[in-house]
Structures are given as structure tokens and as C-alpha cells.
Design a protein around this motif. Structure first.
Motif, PDB file in Angstrom:
ATOM      1  N   LEU A  99      46.328  -4.399 -62.548  1.00  0.00           N
ATOM      2  CA  LEU A  99      46.894  -4.761 -61.079  1.00  0.00           C
ATOM      3  C   LEU A  99      47.138  -3.457 -60.357  1.00  0.00           C
ATOM      4  N   PRO A 100      46.880  -3.315 -59.202  1.00  0.00           N
ATOM      5  CA  PRO A 100      47.338  -2.078 -58.434  1.00  0.00           C
ATOM      6  C   PRO A 100      48.897  -1.975 -58.349  1.00  0.00           C
ATOM      7  N   GLU A 101      49.318  -1.005 -58.221  1.00  0.00           N
ATOM      8  CA  GLU A 101      51.082  -0.862 -58.202  1.00  0.00           C
ATOM      9  C   GLU A 101      51.563  -1.893 -57.345  1.00  0.00           C
ATOM     10  N   ARG A 102      51.164  -2.023 -56.152  1.00  0.00           N
ATOM     11  CA  ARG A 102      51.688  -3.019 -55.384  1.00  0.00           C
ATOM     12  C   ARG A 102      51.772  -4.401 -55.713  1.00  0.00           C
ATOM     13  N   GLU A 103      50.832  -4.855 -56.185  1.00  0.00           N
ATOM     14  CA  GLU A 103      50.518  -6.397 -56.836  1.00  0.00           C
ATOM     15  C   GLU A 103      51.599  -6.241 -57.932  1.00  0.00           C
ATOM     16  N   LEU A 104      51.393  -5.188 -58.906  1.00  0.00           N
ATOM     17  CA  LEU A 104      52.282  -5.236 -60.061  1.00  0.00           C
ATOM     18  C   LEU A 104      53.644  -5.363 -59.701  1.00  0.00           C
ATOM     19  N   VAL A 105      54.065  -4.606 -58.782  1.00  0.00           N
ATOM     20  CA  VAL A 105      55.631  -4.692 -58.245  1.00  0.00           C
ATOM     21  C   VAL A 105      56.009  -6.108 -57.715  1.00  0.00           C
ATOM     22  N   ALA A 106      55.042  -6.700 -57.234  1.00  0.00           N
ATOM     23  CA  ALA A 106      55.487  -8.125 -56.502  1.00  0.00           C
ATOM     24  C   ALA A 106      55.291  -9.096 -57.760  1.00  0.00           C
ATOM     25  N   MET A 107      54.604  -8.827 -58.826  1.00  0.00           N
ATOM     26  CA  MET A 107      54.668  -9.736 -59.940  1.00  0.00           C
ATOM     27  C   MET A 107      56.101  -9.653 -60.860  1.00  0.00           C
ATOM     28  N   ARG A 108      56.568  -8.594 -60.864  1.00  0.00           N
ATOM     29  CA  ARG A 108      57.787  -8.478 -61.459  1.00  0.00           C
ATOM     30  C   ARG A 108      58.971  -9.186 -60.506  1.00  0.00           C
ATOM     31  N   GLY A 109      59.804 -10.225 -61.114  1.00  0.00           N
ATOM     32  CA  GLY A 109      60.723 -10.761 -60.447  1.00  0.00           C
ATOM     33  C   GLY A 109      60.187 -11.956 -59.444  1.00  0.00           C
ATOM     34  N   ARG A 110      58.897 -12.153 -59.599  1.00  0.00           N
ATOM     35  CA  ARG A 110      58.415 -13.516 -59.280  1.00  0.00           C
ATOM     36  C   ARG A 110      57.662 -14.430 -60.414  1.00  0.00           C
ATOM     37  N   GLU A 111      56.969 -13.700 -61.132  1.00  0.00           N
ATOM     38  CA  GLU A 111      56.073 -14.267 -62.151  1.00  0.00           C
ATOM     39  C   GLU A 111      56.656 -13.822 -63.544  1.00  0.00           C
ATOM     40  N   ILE A 112      57.190 -12.769 -63.683  1.00  0.00           N
ATOM     41  CA  ILE A 112      58.021 -12.276 -64.997  1.00  0.00           C
ATOM     42  C   ILE A 112      59.178 -11.580 -64.363  1.00  0.00           C
ATOM     43  N   THR A 113      60.319 -11.887 -65.400  1.00  0.00           N
ATOM     44  CA  THR A 113      61.722 -11.122 -64.696  1.00  0.00           C
ATOM     45  C   THR A 113      61.975 -10.604 -66.266  1.00  0.00           C
ATOM     46  N   TYR A 114      63.245  -9.888 -66.206  1.00  0.00           N
ATOM     47  CA  TYR A 114      63.836  -9.344 -67.057  1.00  0.00           C
ATOM     48  C   TYR A 114      65.283  -9.243 -67.339  1.00  0.00           C
ATOM     49  N   VAL A 115      65.954  -9.746 -68.496  1.00  0.00           N
ATOM     50  CA  VAL A 115      67.280  -9.644 -68.538  1.00  0.00           C
ATOM     51  C   VAL A 115      67.636  -8.520 -69.635  1.00  0.00           C
ATOM     52  N   PRO A 116      68.498  -7.918 -69.142  1.00  0.00           N
ATOM     53  CA  PRO A 116      68.871  -6.538 -70.114  1.00  0.00           C
ATOM     54  C   PRO A 116      70.127  -7.041 -70.999  1.00  0.00           C
ATOM     55  N   GLN A 117      70.180  -6.166 -72.039  1.00  0.00           N
ATOM     56  CA  GLN A 117      71.730  -6.349 -72.689  1.00  0.00           C
ATOM     57  C   GLN A 117      72.884  -6.355 -71.997  1.00  0.00           C
ATOM     58  N   ASP A 118      72.954  -5.506 -71.209  1.00  0.00           N
ATOM     59  CA  ASP A 118      74.219  -5.091 -70.358  1.00  0.00           C
ATOM     60  C   ASP A 118      73.853  -5.862 -69.022  1.00  0.00           C
ATOM     61  N   PRO A 119      74.467  -6.804 -68.817  1.00  0.00           N
ATOM     62  CA  PRO A 119      74.446  -7.648 -67.159  1.00  0.00           C
ATOM     63  C   PRO A 119      74.587  -6.718 -66.259  1.00  0.00           C
ATOM     64  N   ALA A 120      75.733  -5.583 -66.546  1.00  0.00           N
ATOM     65  CA  ALA A 120      76.013  -4.799 -65.523  1.00  0.00           C
ATOM     66  C   ALA A 120      74.997  -3.896 -64.868  1.00  0.00           C
ATOM     67  N   THR A 121      73.869  -3.659 -65.829  1.00  0.00           N
ATOM     68  CA  THR A 121      72.840  -2.817 -65.251  1.00  0.00           C
ATOM     69  C   THR A 121      71.794  -3.788 -64.357  1.00  0.00           C
ATOM     70  N   ALA A 122      71.978  -5.027 -64.499  1.00  0.00           N
ATOM     71  CA  ALA A 122      71.272  -6.134 -63.861  1.00  0.00           C
ATOM     72  C   ALA A 122      71.828  -6.611 -62.321  1.00  0.00           C
ATOM     73  N   LEU A 123      73.211  -5.986 -62.301  1.00  0.00           N
ATOM     74  CA  LEU A 123      73.997  -6.698 -61.252  1.00  0.00           C
ATOM     75  C   LEU A 123      74.471  -5.246 -60.265  1.00  0.00           C
ATOM     76  N   HIS A 124      74.377  -5.544 -58.960  1.00  0.00           N
ATOM     77  CA  HIS A 124      75.099  -4.388 -58.212  1.00  0.00           C
ATOM     78  C   HIS A 124      76.450  -4.341 -57.926  1.00  0.00           C
ATOM     79  N   PRO A 125      77.222  -3.452 -58.441  1.00  0.00           N
ATOM     80  CA  PRO A 125      78.747  -3.540 -58.460  1.00  0.00           C
ATOM     81  C   PRO A 125      79.361  -3.522 -57.237  1.00  0.00           C
ATOM     82  N   GLY A 126      78.410  -3.089 -56.074  1.00  0.00           N
ATOM     83  CA  GLY A 126      79.179  -3.022 -54.822  1.00  0.00           C
ATOM     84  C   GLY A 126      78.613  -4.276 -53.842  1.00  0.00           C
TER      85      GLY A 126
END
Length: 628
Positions: A99-126
Motif C-alpha cells: 500500500l502507498p503510505e497514505r492508504e497504509l495509515v488509513a488501514m491502521r485504526g480502521r482495519e487493523i488496530t494495536y493494543v499496547p502493554q501499557d494503556p497509558a501509551t494508548a490514551l492521551h493524558p490531557g
């Protein structure tokens, strides 16, 4: 003779471990290779697997095996210094790496997502959670409030108005992790990569999260890759298991095949390091460590650590073979492995005559703005290991920090060998400070990152053993006692592995010659093999030095393999205590029963029959080889 008859005549060559029929949905990985950008050293080497919609693949291995690097590559991502050098990754039939970079970025979060070990890295503190969670939704703005409430309902979080109005830091770690999982599933993606999402959670929260992952994967028909070092967790969750070592998948198959009929010596070694909540096992850490990717040995990469290795294993690299339908292994000696029953720990009897407690707590109460400990009364016997267990928020860490003088908002009395302790560490005499040493969950809390290991040990010893000469030889002897080589004395913490850093932190406490060593979740972030090595170390130190150990943990299996005594806490109260084997074998308190029920077990996968049809008898003593 090179290899076994089983491997030569019964096994069929396979194009790649985990290879399966092509699928237009879910995840399909073929010959994925990830190299360093400077020199082209392979970090991940030609791995293949498929995950069907609604199915879960457990990707397991020690730290440095390449499992997280492989997981991130499913999103078409390689961290700095690495590049995806070959192979293919298909998500829902879409080739991610083309995929071109723009389409790859669009796939992330829509067709494939990621859950990290530390949820604090996935959530914006502010940002409030309503704002963050709404970004994951595809619904029009008018339907989003209902959708948000539905997301929280899916992950079992009550009071949605309060949760949505909260900032991440206002929730517990388990609640944050469930929010991260809800956000990952919100867009109903084709695939999710979950990277150790339950490692730091207590057993009851971990159980709820695992049940949640299983239910949502099936409900949304999402293919999940679950990265973990904990085979007990994988056994309770995954449909398939792929075991990675030094960038390769060395064994894969169904959970029952890999765990119940393991064929590779590395898989077997990992399983021997996993504690059992129902039995006090002698945990066996794996000797040595995985090779540096730039210095892999010729032949089988596991040969230097393998008890079955033959001379030819050091010159020839084994190809993956199909041992039985869907069960693949990369080993010349696959049919030679003996699955022996694990060794049980002998009971440690109490002294025949009553002894005075080393530590006595009387009517201890503590506050964090509100009262968090309620009238704790406890005696700690000398020369024994006492475990303090309970779910997150039960007060166990606050209790040991009060003992160490690191939390001063407490009342009551804590006495060391009959002498009362001041509430604050800085108000205690040096002799009392020396006699109680604290090892933190994160070894960086004990070690100065800008000082060598030797300097960190000397600073502690010279401060608490004033007037004594601390020689380099004594420092080397203490490092040797925790299994660290002499070269570590001149190394910085950042140059060591996680397990080495934790052993160095224990050495820093030991050089002060303490009577009581407090270990606060010291193994929670370590992989199972290093965890077993640390437990072996603590058991040996207790026997050799007569050391008294307070071991804070949420892993019931570890507690059973280390501690002679146990204290169970709930909501700041002591609800049950006694000898570990008695309490865990016949728990009385509802909280203890709940912790035991929540502890991960191998279950049906571990009880599956061995490949030759032999199973453990009632005594668990059957140890036949696989038929060859």
C-alpha cells in the motif's frame, strides 16, 4: 544418529511454520523478514502464519525473540533502525506491504488496530475519554453517544457518564486497559494486535480482560494476534500458538498440540518455567540467553541452550516439518523429547519451638487522602518468605511501603525485632535502614542509570555500613551470588537485560546485609524463564542467608513456588493468612477463593494426551518419550 525416526519418516516438509490455506479475511503472513537498516541483520526471519476471523493466535517467546517486532509489522510498521525486507502481510485480503503510505495509515485504526502493554501509551493524558473514544467511531455524530455507551457496556465498565467525563489517570490500570481494548474493537477491524496487555494486571482483572478479548473477537469476527511470554495465559485464551526464538517460529499448532504435545525443546523449557497455582513446583529457568541477532550461531539457533543437541545441530539448520496435521516444528530431535513430570518443592517445616517475629505490625492504618489500610495486625516470622497478595487497590504495596518508611501517612506500630520503627525512613537510624531493604518492580527505581552497577552497590553499602571497608572483591562476590558475571560491575543499567537489571537491584539490597528483603512485584514485567530464574535465586538466598522475604505479588503460582506463608488482602484489610500450602489448598475467605479461581491454568490444553497416546496418570508421574 542425526534426528529421530519420527522426524525422518513421519514428518512432512512445510513451506513455513504456521502455513495454512490462503484466506481472504483475517490475517495471512508469508515469509515475513525484518532486517536492521544498517547491515541487514535479520531480526525476524521468514515467519508465516494465518489467523482466521474470530480466532486468536498466541505469539510467545522470551524477551528479544522478535514477537513484538513481528506483531508491529502486521500494521506495516517497523521501529527505528529496522525495515520490512521481505514477505507479505495480508489483512482482510489487503496486502499491507504494497500500500502507498497514505492508504497504509488509513488501514491502521480502521482495519487493523494495536493494543499496547501499557494503556497509558494508548490514551492521551490531557483529553477526556469521551473525546478519545469518539475518534474511534464510524457512526455519525448524532449516534455517537449511544455508541460510546455501547463500547463501555461491551467491556463491562459501569457508570458510563462518569467514565466518559474522566481523564485516563482517574481510572485504575485495569479500567484503562479495558478502555484501550474497547477503542481497538470499536471500528470492528479485521485484525487486532495485542502486545502483552495483561502483564501488569492482577489475576482477577487479567481474567476479566482475557474473557473480554475472547468474547469480542468472536462477536466481531476479528482475527487477533496476542503477543505474550506467559504460556498459561495463552493456554486459556488462544486457539493457535506460535513459539518464537531468535526471530524464527520454532513450533506452531493448536493450543492443545503445542502445550500438551510440545515437540521443540524450547517450548518444553518455557513450560517448565511456568508456575502452577495448584502445586508448589520447582521452577526451572532456561540457562543462558538468546543470541544477539548479529552473532547467531551456525546450525540450529537454539543448540547452545539445548540439552538434546547433537554435533550436527551446530552445523545444520533444521527445516520446518509437519509432525501431525497443523502441528509444525523446526527441530531434528522432535521425536526424542521426554515430557517428564515437573518436580514438586519439598515442604519447609515451621520451627519446632515458637520464635519471636522479626516484624510485628499492630493496628496499622494508612491514608492516601482517604483511609486505605484498616487495622492491620501481622507477625512476620524470621527466615521465611511471606507473600502478600490481592488485587490492584487492595493495599498490599502501601503496606510494604509503610514497613520500609517510604509511605509516612500511617498510624499504629511497626516493630523490627521488638524496636518500633519511625513512620519516615529518614527518621530511622542507619542500622534499621540497613536491616530492611526494598527491591522495586522497576529496577531503575533502585539503580541510577548514570552509575555503573558497581557504583550503585558501593553507594548503598557505604551509606548504610559506615565505618566498614567495602572492597571490589566483596561487590563481585555479591554479584556472583545473584548469578551475574564479573563484567557487570562496570556496566550501566541500560546495557543489561531486564532480568539482569532486576538481579542487580537485588544485589544492591543484599550488599547492605539486610535481615528483611521486600520484593514488590519484582517479576511482573519479566518473561517466564527470567521470572523462574529470579524465583530460584530468592529461594536459594533465603536458604543460604536465612533471609526473611516479603514478596508482593499478584501471581498465585509464583507465590506457591516461593513463599512459606501468605497474607491475602482486600480493600485495605487482611482477610486470610497462614501457611501458603494450607491457605491455597483449602481457602476460606471469599477473596482467596476468587483469586484461586482467577489464576490462569493450562486447563484442557495441558491435559491433552501426548503424541504416543500416553497421558499423565493420577500421580502425574508418566514420562514416556514420543514414539519414534
Amino acid at each position: 544418529m542425526m534426528g529421530s525416526l519420527f522426524a525422518k519418516t513421519m514428518a512432512k516438509p512445510a513451506a513455513g511454520l504456521g502455513a495454512a490455506k490462503p484466506t481472504s479475511a483475517g490475517i495471512a503472513v508469508r515469509q515475513l523478514t525484518i532486517n536492521t537498516t544498517d547491515g541487514g541483520v535479520p531480526i525476524v526471519r521468514g515467519i508465516s502464519f494465518t489467523v482466521a476471523p474470530g480466532s486468536i493466535l498466541g505469539l510467545v517467546g522470551e524477551s528479544g525473540s522478535g514477537k513484538t517486532t513481528a506483531g508491529l509489522a502486521l500494521l506495516g510498521y517497523a521501529r527505528s533502525g529496522l525495515k520490512i525486507a521481505g514477505g507479505s502481510v495480508s489483512i482482510g485480503g489487503v496486502s499491507m506491504l504494497d500500500l502507498p503510505e497514505r492508504e497504509l495509515v488509513a488501514m491502521r485504526g480502521r482495519e487493523i488496530t494495536y493494543v499496547p502493554q501499557d494503556p497509558a501509551t494508548a490514551l492521551h493524558p490531557g483529553l477526556r475519554l469521551r473525546t478519545q473514544m469518539a475518534e474511534c467511531l464510524r457512526q455519525p455524530s448524532g449516534a455517537r453517544e449511544q455508541a460510546l455507551h455501547g463500547m463501555l457496556q461491551d467491556v463491562g465498565l459501569p457508570d458510563p457518564a462518569r467514565i466518559l467525563a474522566s481523564y485516563p489517570h482517574e481510572l485504575s490500570g485495569g479500567q484503562q486497559q479495558r478502555i484501550a481494548i474497547a477503542m481497538a474493537f470499536a471500528a470492528k477491524p479485521q485484525a487486532i494486535v495485542m502486545d502483552e496487555p495483561t502483564t501488569a494486571l492482577d489475576v482477577t482483572t487479567q481474567t476479566r480482560v482475557l474473557q473480554l478479548v475472547r468474547a469480542l473477537a468472536q462477536q466481531h469476527r476479528t482475527a487477533v494476534v496476542y503477543v505474550s511470554h506467559d504460556l498459561a495465559v495463552i493456554a486459556s485464551l488462544a486457539d493457535q500458538v506460535a513459539v518464537m526464538y531468535s526471530g524464527e517460529i520454532v513450533e506452531s499448532g493448536t493450543a492443545a498440540q503445542v502445550i500438551g504435545r510440545r515437540l521443540h525443546p524450547y517450548t518444553h523449557a518455557l513450560l517448565r518455567a511456568v508456575p502452577d497455582p495448584d502445586r508448589a513446583l520447582w521452577l526451572e529457568g532456561l540457562p543462558g540467553q538468546a543470541p544477539d541477532p548479529a552473532q547467531r550461531p551456525p546450525g540450529c539457533v537454539f543448540a547452545p541452550r539445548c540439552g538434546l543437541a547433537e554435533p550436527a545441530c551446530t552445523t545444520q539448520s533444521p527445516d520446518p516439518v509437519l509432525a501431525e496435521p497443523d502441528h509444525m516444528v523446526r527441530c531434528f530431535r522432535a521425536g526424542s523429547l521426554h515430557i517428564a513430570a515437573p518436580r514438586l518443592l519439598p515442604a519447609v517445616p515451621r520451627p519446632a519451638q515458637p520464635v519471636s517475629p522479626l516484624l510485628r505490625l499492630t493496628a496499622v492504618q494508612a491514608w492516601h487522602g482517604r483511609k486505605v489500610l484498616h487495622d492491620i495486625a501481622l507477625d512476620i516470622a524470621p527466615g521465611r518468605a511471606t507473600a502478600i497478595v490481592g488485587e490492584s487497590g487492595s493495599g498490599k504495596t502501601t503496606l510494604v511501603r509503610c514497613i520500609a518508611g517510604l509511605h509516612s501517612a500511617w498510624t499504629g506500630e511497626i516493630a523490627l525485632a521488638g524496636q518500633p520503627l519511625a513512620t519516615k525512613a529518614k527518621a530511622r537510624p542507619l542500622e534499621q535502614l540497613r536491616r530492611i531493604q526494598y527491591v522495586f518492580q522497576n529496577p531503575y527505581a533502585s539503580l541510577n542509570p548514570r552509575q555503573t552497577i558497581g557504583q550503585s552497590l558501593l553507594v548503598a553499602a557505604r551509606h548504610l555500613r559506615r565505618g566498614e571497608r567495602i572492597s571490589r572483591n566483596e561487590t563481585l562476590a555479591v554479584l556472583a551470588s545473584v548469578g551475574l558475571p564479573a563484567a557487570v560491575i562496570d556496566a550501566l543499567p541500560g546495557q543489561l537485560s531486564g532480568g539482569q537489571r532486576q538481579r542487580a537491584a537485588i544485589a544492591r539490597g543484599l550488599i547492605c546485609q539486610p535481615e528483611l528483603l521486600i520484593c514488590d512485584e519484582v517479576t511482573s514485567a519479566l518473561d517466564v524463564s527470567i521470572q523462574a530464574t529470579v524465583i530460584e535465586l530468592l529461594t536459594r538466598l533465603q536458604a543460604e542467608r536465612g533471609l526473611t522475604i516479603l514478596f508482593v505479588a499478584h501471581n498465585i503460582g509464583l507465590v506457591r513456588s516461593l513463599a512459606q506463608d501468605i497474607v491475602v488482602m482486600q480493600a485495605g484489610q487482611l482477610v486470610e493468612s497462614g501457611e501458603t500450602q494450607t491457605v491455597l489448598s483449602a481457602p476460606i475467605a471469599a477473596e482467596t477463593i476468587r483469586l484461586m479461581r482467577s489464576a490462569p491454568r493450562f486447563g484442557a490444553a495441558a491435559q491433552d494426551e501426548f503424541h504416543d497416546g500416553a497421558a499423565l496418570d493420577a500421580s502425574g508421574m508418566e514420562a514416556k518419550p514420543l514414539r519414534g
